[in-house]
Enzyme design. Structure first.
Site, mmCIF file in Angstrom:
data_model
loop_
_atom_site.group_PDB
_atom_site.id
_atom_site.type_symbol
_atom_site.label_atom_id
_atom_site.label_comp_id
_atom_site.label_asym_id
_atom_site.label_seq_id
_atom_site.Cartn_x
_atom_site.Cartn_y
_atom_site.Cartn_z
ATOM 1 N N ASP A 1 -21.861 -89.935 129.600
ATOM 2 C CA ASP A 1 -23.131 -89.299 129.956
ATOM 3 C C ASP A 1 -24.280 -89.986 129.211
ATOM 4 O O ASP A 1 -25.161 -89.326 128.672
ATOM 5 C CB ASP A 1 -23.065 -87.796 129.636
ATOM 6 C CG ASP A 1 -24.119 -87.001 130.413
ATOM 7 O OD1 ASP A 1 -24.687 -87.544 131.380
ATOM 8 O OD2 ASP A 1 -24.383 -85.846 130.042
ATOM 9 N N GLY B 1 -30.276 -77.594 127.417
ATOM 10 C CA GLY B 1 -29.430 -78.456 128.239
ATOM 11 C C GLY B 1 -28.679 -77.629 129.246
ATOM 12 O O GLY B 1 -28.821 -76.402 129.290
HETATM 13 N N1 LIG Z 1 -29.619 -82.960 117.153
HETATM 14 C C1 LIG Z 1 -30.706 -82.727 117.869
HETATM 15 N N2 LIG Z 1 -31.921 -82.795 117.305
HETATM 16 C C2 LIG Z 1 -33.031 -82.592 118.055
HETATM 17 N N3 LIG Z 1 -33.021 -82.315 119.370
HETATM 18 C C3 LIG Z 1 -31.839 -82.233 119.987
HETATM 19 C C4 LIG Z 1 -30.617 -82.431 119.278
HETATM 20 N N4 LIG Z 1 -29.599 -82.297 120.157
HETATM 21 C C5 LIG Z 1 -30.162 -82.044 121.346
HETATM 22 N N5 LIG Z 1 -31.497 -82.006 121.273
HETATM 23 C C6 LIG Z 1 -32.450 -81.754 122.374
HETATM 24 O O1 LIG Z 1 -31.883 -80.853 123.306
HETATM 25 C C7 LIG Z 1 -31.696 -81.484 124.582
HETATM 26 C C8 LIG Z 1 -30.404 -80.990 125.216
HETATM 27 O O2 LIG Z 1 -29.303 -81.241 124.329
HETATM 28 P P1 LIG Z 1 -27.858 -81.615 124.842
HETATM 29 O O3 LIG Z 1 -27.971 -82.833 125.716
HETATM 30 O O4 LIG Z 1 -26.936 -81.704 123.695
HETATM 31 O O5 LIG Z 1 -27.505 -80.348 125.716
HETATM 32 P P2 LIG Z 1 -26.535 -80.237 126.959
HETATM 33 O O6 LIG Z 1 -26.420 -78.797 127.292
HETATM 34 O O7 LIG Z 1 -25.282 -80.951 126.641
HETATM 35 O O8 LIG Z 1 -27.359 -81.035 128.026
HETATM 36 P P3 LIG Z 1 -26.897 -81.734 129.370
HETATM 37 O O9 LIG Z 1 -27.534 -80.917 130.440
HETATM 38 O O10 LIG Z 1 -27.491 -83.114 129.266
HETATM 39 O O11 LIG Z 1 -25.418 -81.762 129.403
HETATM 40 C C9 LIG Z 1 -31.705 -82.988 124.290
HETATM 41 O O12 LIG Z 1 -32.108 -83.766 125.377
HETATM 42 C C10 LIG Z 1 -32.700 -83.046 123.124
HETATM 43 O O13 LIG Z 1 -34.022 -83.068 123.599
#
Ligand SMILES: Nc1ncnc2c1ncn2[C@@H]1O[C@H](COP(=O)(O)OP(=O)(O)OP(=O)(O)O)[C@@H](O)[C@H]1O
Length: 433
Positions: free
Chosen positions: A277, A166
């Site tokens: 979000d 992410g």
């Molecule tokens: N609990 C989980 N189990 C499996 N896959 C997960 C989990 N949490 C996140 N992911 C995977 O990782 C990806 C990114 O996670 P997350 O959205 O929490 O990160 P972020 O850094 O906050 O992203 P963003 O750029 O949307 O802010 C998700 O879209 C999903 O595919």
């Protein structure tokens, strides 16, 4: 309007007739709209009645709701209150659901045809929308909850593989060394104190939002310039299912997906929390077909001091117009984003995805609301659901509570969970090959 009215008119308590001068000292019943003084409504009724729960019902309406839910165990109250209750509600006492639904403005035909949905909506109301918490009380709860374990997480978990990436960090599938259970570990590098606070906010909001439609939180570590958040591991995100599906997802399963995501939002919004979000990447699916919200990195708690927000955050294509233009906004921004998710589920991409983000933001705030490209291919209920979520004026856009009773959401069959589980597992197996 009520507040203005109560300041300038001599408002009296509907029960004891006492004149109410202070706004804070009176309560208005959601159902019969009568106004009671706080003192009188509490004093007169048994402890479990009155304006308990969300302080939104007078004790008479509340008794009717109780009767509707548990007719046998409350017969005595029914007899005792019979006359008083219906004097106020103006109807016969045989059918509590009908009386309350009519008082809330439901047409008779709708009460007959959609009785179950109305009961569910009343049930949701009885669970209550809590009054806004104060900033101090929120801070107190948060300080008690967040605990960062200052230890190397590798002493407790073995990393199996990376499962996601992410904007803020990477997500790994890990195995707990003691229990051998699998978890997801999100690793975020701390770049500066401001960002550390953001990560703490994410952890706080995840903890406070725990419900069956939110990914379960376990613990967090602070080690070596990183924060590591351990949560339940999910199979995939809704984005992957939507992008990689074969053919259309049947509409009754779309209703299930959106109903589950909406249920997660209802719980959040009851606590006056905004996710900010909502998008298909942040709606995750477990192996057994459960739908859960994740990524509370942008979530915000509304309080009495700050009952609206103005900070512009989110992911462009999913952002609500009022948020983009810098107006004050509230939980309705999540409803807009859910409407965009509904479009994604049908058409794969959200509107304006191919545009440059600035252009996308401009289009969202200036162009007419997006809609399904081929409405004739979808049921009227689905088209209506999408158009309601995407009403540009947040005051006219329905709340998550209101959408729970929408015919499209109600069209998800009772066994939708197991039907979706079968569909999803078949999809996951085919995808593996
Ligand atoms: N609990 C989980 N189990 C499996 N896959 C997960 C989990 N949490 C996140 N992911 C995977 O990782 C990806 C990114 O996670 P997350 O959205 O929490 O990160 P972020 O850094 O906050 O992203 P963003 O750029 O949307 O802010 C998700 O879209 C999903 O595919």
């Amino acid at each position: 309007m009520d507040i203005v009215a109560s300041l300038f008119k001599n408002i009296r308590c509907s029960n004891c007739n006492e004149q109410l001068k202070l706004v804070a000292k009176r309560r208005k019943c959601k159902i019969c709209k009568f106004i009671f003084c706080a003192k009188c409504s509490i004093k007169e009724v048994p402890a479990h009645l009155g304006f308990m729960y969300a302080r939104r019902y007078c004790y008479r309406c509340y008794i009717n709701i109780k009767l509707m839910k548990e007719p046998d165990s409350h017969n005595s109250i029914h007899e005792e209150e019979e006359n008083n209750s219906y004097e106020i509600l103006g109807d016969k006492p045989e059918d509590g659901v009908k009386v309350i639904a009519e008082a809330a403005g439901f047409p008779t035909e709708e009460i007959e045809n959609n009785r179950q949905s109305i009961i569910e909506a009343m049930d949701a109301l009885v669970k209550g929308v809590k009054p806004l918490p104060s900033r101090r009380s929120v801070d107190r709860v948060l300080n008690q909850r967040v605990q960062l374990i200052e230890d190397d997480p590798n002493n407790h978990y073995k990393t199996i593989r990376k499962i996601g990436e992410g904007g803020s960090g990477s997500i790994f599938l890990v195995e707990h060394l003691e229990t051998h259970g699998n978890f997801a570990m999100k690793r975020i590098r701390i770049k500066n104190p401001k960002q550390k606070n953001q990560i703490l906010n994410e952890i706080n909001c995840t903890i406070l939002s725990q419900n069956p439609n939110v990914v379960t939180y376990y613990e967090s570590y602070l080690f070596d310039e990183f924060i590591w958040i351990i949560v339940e591991v999910m199979k995939t995100s809704l984005t992957e299912l939507v992008m990689d599906r074969w053919g259309m997802i049947p509409e009754h399963l779309m209703a299930y997906i959106l109903k589950e995501a909406l249920t997660g939002l209802v719980n959040l919004h009851h606590e006056h929390r905004i996710h900010r979000d909502i998008k298909s990447d942040n709606i995750l699916i477990s192996w057994d077909g459960k739908i859960k919200l994740s990524d509370f990195g942008y979530a915000a708690q509304l309080t009495t001091e700050e009952d609206k927000r103005t900070t512009v955050v989110g992911t462009p294509c999913w952002m609500a117009p009022e948020l983009i233009i810098g107006s004050k906004y509230d939980t309705k921004v999540d409803i807009w984003s859910l409407g965009i998710v509904a479009l994604e589920v049908a058409e794969r991409d959200p509107p304006f995805l191919k545009e440059n983000p600035l252009r996308a933001l401009y289009m969202i705030s200036n162009a007419p609301s997006p809609a399904l490209k081929k409405p004739e291919e979808w049921s009227d209920e689905y088209v209506d659901f999408v158009s309601l979520c995407l009403i540009k004026d947040p005051d006219r856009r329905p709340s998550s509570d209101e959408l729970m009773t929408h015919p499209f959401i109600q069209s998800a069959p009772n066994d939708a969970g197991s039907l979706f589980c079968e569909y999803f597992q078949e999809w996951a197996m085919k995808r593996k090959k």
